[in-house]
Design an enzyme around this catalytic site. Sequence first.
Site, PDB file in Angstrom:
ATOM      1  CB  VAL A   1      -0.921   0.015   1.239  1.00  0.00           C
ATOM      2  CG1 VAL A   1      -1.703   1.308   1.294  1.00  0.00           C
ATOM      3  CG2 VAL A   1      -1.864  -1.173   1.219  1.00  0.00           C
ATOM      4  CB  CYS A   2       0.828   4.319   0.008  1.00  0.00           C
ATOM      5  SG  CYS A   2       1.348   6.023  -0.155  1.00  0.00           S
ATOM      6  CD  GLN A   3       7.357   4.969   2.886  1.00  0.00           C
ATOM      7  OE1 GLN A   3       6.611   4.885   3.870  1.00  0.00           O
ATOM      8  NE2 GLN A   3       8.492   5.628   2.909  1.00  0.00           N
TER       9      GLN A   3
ATOM     10  N   GLY B   1       3.726  -0.177  -1.065  1.00  0.00           N
ATOM     11  CA  GLY B   1       3.687  -0.760  -2.398  1.00  0.00           C
ATOM     12  C   GLY B   1       5.036  -0.637  -3.087  1.00  0.00           C
TER      13      GLY B   1
ATOM     14  CG  MET C   1      -4.197  -1.741  -3.209  1.00  0.00           C
ATOM     15  SD  MET C   1      -5.303  -2.103  -1.822  1.00  0.00           S
ATOM     16  CE  MET C   1      -6.587  -0.898  -2.078  1.00  0.00           C
TER      17      MET C   1
END
Lengths: 407, 327
Positions: free
Chosen positions: B119-121, B123, B143
């Site tokens: 997720v985000c960082q 990811g 994501m």
Amino acid sequence: MSDPKAAWMPDWQNMQKQFFTAWTDAARGGVAPSMPVHEGFDVWLKTFGGRDSGNEVLDKVVGSARQFAEFMQGVVGQLATTRPDLATPAGMREALEKAMGGLTAQKNPIVDALRGISSEGAKGFEDMYREWLKIAKPLEADARNYMNMPAFGMNRESTERQQALMQAFTDYQDQNTRYNTLMFKASRLGLDKFESKLAERSEPGREITSMRGLYDVYVDAAEEGYAEVALSDEFREVYGAMVNAQMRVRQMVQGEVERSTAAVGMPGRTELDSVHKRMHDLRRRVASLEEQLAEAVAAMKAVTSAPPAAQGRRSRLLRPRSRGQARPAAKAKAAAKPKPVAAKKAPTAPPSQSKRALAPQCRNRPTVVAGADHHGTFENRPQIRPRGSRALQPEADRRRRRVAQAG
Amino acid sequence: MLRKLDDVHYGVTAKEAVYREDKVVLYHFKGDKAPTAKTPTLIVYALVNRPFMTDLQEDRSLVRNLLARGEDVYLIDWGYPDAADRYIGLDDYINGYIRRCVDVVAKRHGLKAINILGVCQGGAFSLCFAAIYPEKVKNLITMVTPVDFHTPDNMLSHWTQGMDVDLFVDTLGNVPGDLMNYCYLTLKPFRLNHQKYIGLVDILDDKAELENFLRMEKWIFDSPNQAGQAFREFIRDFYQANKLVEGGLKIGDKDVDLKRVTMPVLNIYAEQDHLVPPSASIPMKNVVGTKDYTVLAFKGGHIGIYVSGRAQREVAPTIHDWLSKRA
């Protein structure tokens, strides 16, 4: 007695409804409320003991409502009470600007909005600077005294540091001014966009019909103006310079504070950093060693749990034997006698992974049995002992035996 | 009512800590029924904010939705770094904590590879991990994950370009979570600081909506400090040098070559994301080595992708269906 704060919500709702109704009426050509609505918020806030209610969300809600009220009072108040011709987009923009007290670097809605973000969970560069400036203020005054003094003699280094600190303070102020100038530019751009958007929305079917709608248009315009500046190359350079300048001041102030506290035996940042670095290095080493250990243990378990037929000669030696069991003396002697390398039979296949992992353990085993194993891993395995037992015999015993044989 | 509203929590699904190291905790979520998926999925969240955005409340929970569909879900909680953690770098996070958590999960299930959902960082970390250890990742889901940090609409990245990140970290040590929050809020100062709260008047008589609002507020302002060294490396190598796209990225002594990401990849980005603009995430397709690449454009923002009603209907079902076809 009921808690007055527990009843805040109905009061709040009523106030909001009165607020919207009053200003919507005003916008439709009526007369603006005689009492500025945000003053009403102030009265309401007193219920909570001032502007800081102790509730973060509540403070933000009230702060935002105040900003909204000021906005409405500015725009609609101007419309309703002064000049009917202000109902044009340009007039609305002028009214808003006037309501802000004239747009200046000091009176700037973006700067206000950025300051408004500051709270318990969000602190910006300006907040950080303000907080530790309390400590740095005397240092700044000292540094100012040194600014134009020649640096020489035993205090030369100290004077130079003070002068550098003063220069850093000045540089930060300069960079901050550049930053605020850009924020001023962004606010002006936001107002331009507000005017344009109002013009767009004056087309039939797109008219703004509520106070909230007008406010939302203002927010859209302000955000667009801000984003345009914030994504510019100039902002990138100025923002970086402002942050870097503040860090330089802060680093120098930290250095000065550390020198002062070191004089009374207090550990400073440098000392703690050193400790933390060592801790970190040790944590990495421990993690690495734990993994190696786990791999070795897993490999050993894999070998010891395998059926005897699948184990090689060396791995068989690892299996514990009961004390009464006969020792394979001939094999032990043979193992003790070094064989020529050429006589070794070349392996027909490479050893399995688990045997490879185990091999160093087996090679070291005689040493372990000879007393180097302080963990007790192999100490109860007499079948291993013959290989190193000779080496273990005290020299005095051997000498006694030689004397007896000679006699 | 006010007292009740003040008492909001997130992270609602039952979970068990199965591994701990330093401040990191690996959780295994417990669903109402036994998982049917053979391969577990490990959620790797960002270091900023708390990972329980994925499990905010009962009716807004990616975790819960995945469990309900039979997935077996784990999550890494990074904890709250303090001064003693300032030297933790990306090598420690990716080659250390993530690798060991993946190994723990794989071992528990007797597998060599598991699914990872970054997720985000997190990811970006997951991409690096998958490139370094492709044999440990069966399927990769990302994501709101940035890959190209140099797109013109990436305001956060724009602001970091002129920063002397070494001076910044050397001075601050760890980067305060409050400062991170402030920077995020300054991306849209009027909308996030005023308009949002003005809008609260619309839900003042709706207890459930108010609780949702307050829960979200609590999550937003619950920001751990960032370990200084990891922050330094992330800004320098990802934001400033854009090495995920440009190449040359090393995590510790490991080269990161995204062409080694050959396992199936599902990339989900949010169309209205102001933190990770779609333009930063879409180029992933061109840099990973997989031939099995799927993309989902979610109609929502960076947070809405977890908590909106649409997210409940679209995100978890998409992930589950995609994984099922690659089980």
